[in-house]
Design a protein around this motif. Structure first.
Motif, short mmCIF file in Angstrom:
data_model
loop_
_atom_site.label_atom_id
_atom_site.label_comp_id
_atom_site.label_asym_id
_atom_site.label_seq_id
_atom_site.Cartn_x
_atom_site.Cartn_y
_atom_site.Cartn_z
N GLY A 139 0.83 -1.20 0.00
CA GLY A 139 0.00 0.00 0.00
C GLY A 139 0.86 1.25 0.00
O GLY A 139 2.08 1.18 0.07
N PRO A 140 0.23 2.40 -0.05
CA PRO A 140 0.98 3.66 -0.06
C PRO A 140 1.51 4.00 1.33
O PRO A 140 0.98 3.56 2.34
N GLN A 141 2.56 4.79 1.34
CA GLN A 141 3.07 5.32 2.60
C GLN A 141 2.41 6.67 2.85
O GLN A 141 2.12 7.41 1.92
N ARG A 142 2.14 6.97 4.10
CA ARG A 142 1.53 8.26 4.40
C ARG A 142 2.40 9.39 3.88
O ARG A 142 3.61 9.40 4.12
N PRO A 143 1.83 10.35 3.17
CA PRO A 143 2.64 11.48 2.68
C PRO A 143 3.39 12.20 3.80
O PRO A 143 4.50 12.68 3.59
N ALA A 144 2.79 12.28 4.99
CA ALA A 144 3.45 12.95 6.10
C ALA A 144 4.74 12.22 6.49
O ALA A 144 5.77 12.85 6.74
N VAL A 145 4.68 10.89 6.52
CA VAL A 145 5.87 10.11 6.85
C VAL A 145 6.91 10.23 5.74
O VAL A 145 8.11 10.41 6.00
N ALA A 146 6.47 10.15 4.50
CA ALA A 146 7.39 10.26 3.37
C ALA A 146 8.09 11.62 3.36
O ALA A 146 9.29 11.72 3.07
N ALA A 147 7.37 12.68 3.70
CA ALA A 147 7.96 14.02 3.72
C ALA A 147 9.04 14.11 4.79
O ALA A 147 10.12 14.68 4.56
N PHE A 148 8.78 13.54 5.96
CA PHE A 148 9.79 13.58 7.01
C PHE A 148 11.00 12.73 6.65
O PHE A 148 12.15 13.14 6.87
N LEU A 149 10.80 11.56 6.06
CA LEU A 149 11.92 10.70 5.68
C LEU A 149 12.83 11.38 4.66
O LEU A 149 14.05 11.22 4.71
N ALA A 150 12.25 12.15 3.75
CA ALA A 150 13.06 12.85 2.76
C ALA A 150 13.96 13.88 3.44
O ALA A 150 15.15 14.00 3.12
N GLU A 151 13.41 14.63 4.39
CA GLU A 151 14.22 15.62 5.11
C GLU A 151 15.26 14.93 6.00
O GLU A 151 16.38 15.42 6.16
N LEU A 152 14.90 13.80 6.57
CA LEU A 152 15.82 13.07 7.45
C LEU A 152 17.04 12.57 6.67
O LEU A 152 18.18 12.65 7.15
N ALA A 153 16.83 12.07 5.46
CA ALA A 153 17.94 11.57 4.65
C ALA A 153 18.92 12.70 4.33
O ALA A 153 20.14 12.51 4.43
N ALA A 154 18.40 13.86 3.96
CA ALA A 154 19.28 14.98 3.63
C ALA A 154 20.03 15.48 4.86
O ALA A 154 21.25 15.72 4.82
N ALA A 155 19.33 15.62 5.98
CA ALA A 155 19.96 16.12 7.20
C ALA A 155 20.95 15.11 7.76
O ALA A 155 22.00 15.48 8.30
N GLY A 156 20.64 13.82 7.64
CA GLY A 156 21.54 12.79 8.16
C GLY A 156 22.87 12.76 7.44
O GLY A 156 23.94 12.68 8.08
N ALA A 157 22.84 12.83 6.13
CA ALA A 157 24.09 12.82 5.36
C ALA A 157 24.95 14.04 5.70
O ALA A 157 26.17 13.93 5.87
N ALA A 158 24.33 15.19 5.83
CA ALA A 158 25.08 16.41 6.14
C ALA A 158 25.68 16.37 7.53
O ALA A 158 26.86 16.71 7.74
N ALA A 159 24.91 15.93 8.52
CA ALA A 159 25.40 15.91 9.90
C ALA A 159 26.52 14.90 10.10
O ALA A 159 27.52 15.18 10.75
N ALA A 160 26.35 13.71 9.53
CA ALA A 160 27.37 12.68 9.70
C ALA A 160 28.68 13.09 9.02
O ALA A 160 29.78 12.86 9.54
N GLY A 161 28.57 13.71 7.84
CA GLY A 161 29.77 14.16 7.14
C GLY A 161 30.51 15.23 7.92
O GLY A 161 31.73 15.20 8.04
N ALA A 162 29.76 16.17 8.48
CA ALA A 162 30.38 17.25 9.24
C ALA A 162 31.05 16.72 10.50
O ALA A 162 32.16 17.12 10.86
#
Length: 313
Positions: free
Chosen positions: A282-305
């Motif tokens: 089934g589909p994923q809730r758009p609210a969850v998908a929106a947060f996961l997209a921001e989490l992936a971007a923030a995670g890569a930046a924080a870990a690299g720094a």
């Protein structure tokens, strides 16, 4: 047998996973007596005993165990139904409940802030907890996303019905006193005779330190036990031992008198992942998908720094 109430099925399922009324009540943020009342009503609906007393506690009867298994399936089906309705609506809205461990706040907090700016109707709520506890709450549908850590040498097996999505890699660093005899790149086996500082054995950090040293061929002498990062670094700075920490732990800097270096031979890291309930087609809730997209971007930046800082400290 009358129709079974989904809210009471959630209570039974929580008791089954948490192992008792008191723990279930804490997870559901209600009183133990409220849990007992819900169980009693569910027994009347089911027409049979679902729990029985064992000493001062309770355990599930065979009928209770069978119903608890189906309760999880019902709760997840309701969750998927809610996701389908949310996906059919326009816009990103609703509540997303996130469970996380402390050091992941380096990117969880920015991800929450960015998601809220992009989607004003999105309500994100963060709860700190240990991986094992938050994963249980994810299965209970009390959380929607769990940010989890997994170390290369201490793998985690997720329960069925949960899916992990890698967010970032976080290398492990050795922290030693700057006044010690070792300098440059330090292998773990070079520290076999050093006193160690580590969290308790049952914690992720405690398991990781002990297993990494065993893999390097020795049993560490844990002289001091500490889970608070500031205390660990202060003990190291005072020359009282060495420790193994993830790079994100060092993002705010280290005290004078502490030297850091990446693990090598072999290099060690932890993978930080976002765990969600499996959509099941089934589909994923758009609210969850929106947060996961921001989490992936923030995670890569924080870990690299954090890794860049630790490598240069």
């Amino acid at each position: 047998m009358t129709d079974l109430d989904a809210r009471r099925l959630r209570v039974l399922h929580t008791v089954a996973l948490r192992g008792g009324v008191t723990a279930a009540a804490a997870s559901l943020h209600v009183s133990p007596s409220a849990v007992s009342q819900q169980l009693a009503q569910l027994e009347r609906e089911a027409g049979c005993d679902l729990v029985e007393r064992v000493g001062r506690g309770i355990c599930l009867t065979p009928a209770g165990q069978a119903l608890a298994v189906h309760a999880e399936q019902v709760l997840h089906a309701l969750d998927r139904a809610g996701a389908a309705v949310a996906a059919a609506r326009t816009g990103v809205a609703g509540t997303v409940r996130v469970g996380t461990f402390a050091t992941a706040g380096a990117f969880v907090a920015p991800a929450v802030a960015r998601a809220r700016r992009r989607h004003p109707a999105l309500d994100l709520r963060v709860t700190e907890g240990e991986d094992e506890s938050t994963l249980l709450d994810l299965r209970l549908t009390l959380l929607d996303v769990v940010v989890m850590q997994e170390y290369d040498h201490v793998p985690v097996t997720l329960p069925s019905g949960l899916t992990a999505r890698p967010v970032a890699d976080d290398p492990l660093y050795v922290v030693t006193p700057a006044t010690g005899p070792l300098s440059g790149r330090v292998r773990l086996r070079d520290l076999r005779d050093a006193p160690w500082i580590a969290p308790a054995p049952a914690t992720p950090g405690g398991r990781v330190t002990r297993q990494a040293c065993r893999d390097a061929g020795f049993e560490p002498e844990i002289r001091h036990t500490a889970i608070d990062v500031a205390l660990v670094l202060d003990l190291v700075a005072a020359g009282l031992g060495v420790a193994l920490v993830p790079a994100l732990v060092l993002r705010h800097g280290v005290p004078a008198g502490v030297r850091t270096g990446p693990t090598w031979d072999p290099p060690l890291k932890r993978t930080i992942s976002a765990v969600v309930r499996t959509a099941g087609g089934g589909p994923q809730r758009p609210a969850v998908a929106a947060f996961l997209a921001e989490l992936a971007a923030a995670g890569a930046a924080a870990a690299g720094a954090a890794g860049s800082y630790a490598a240069g400290s």
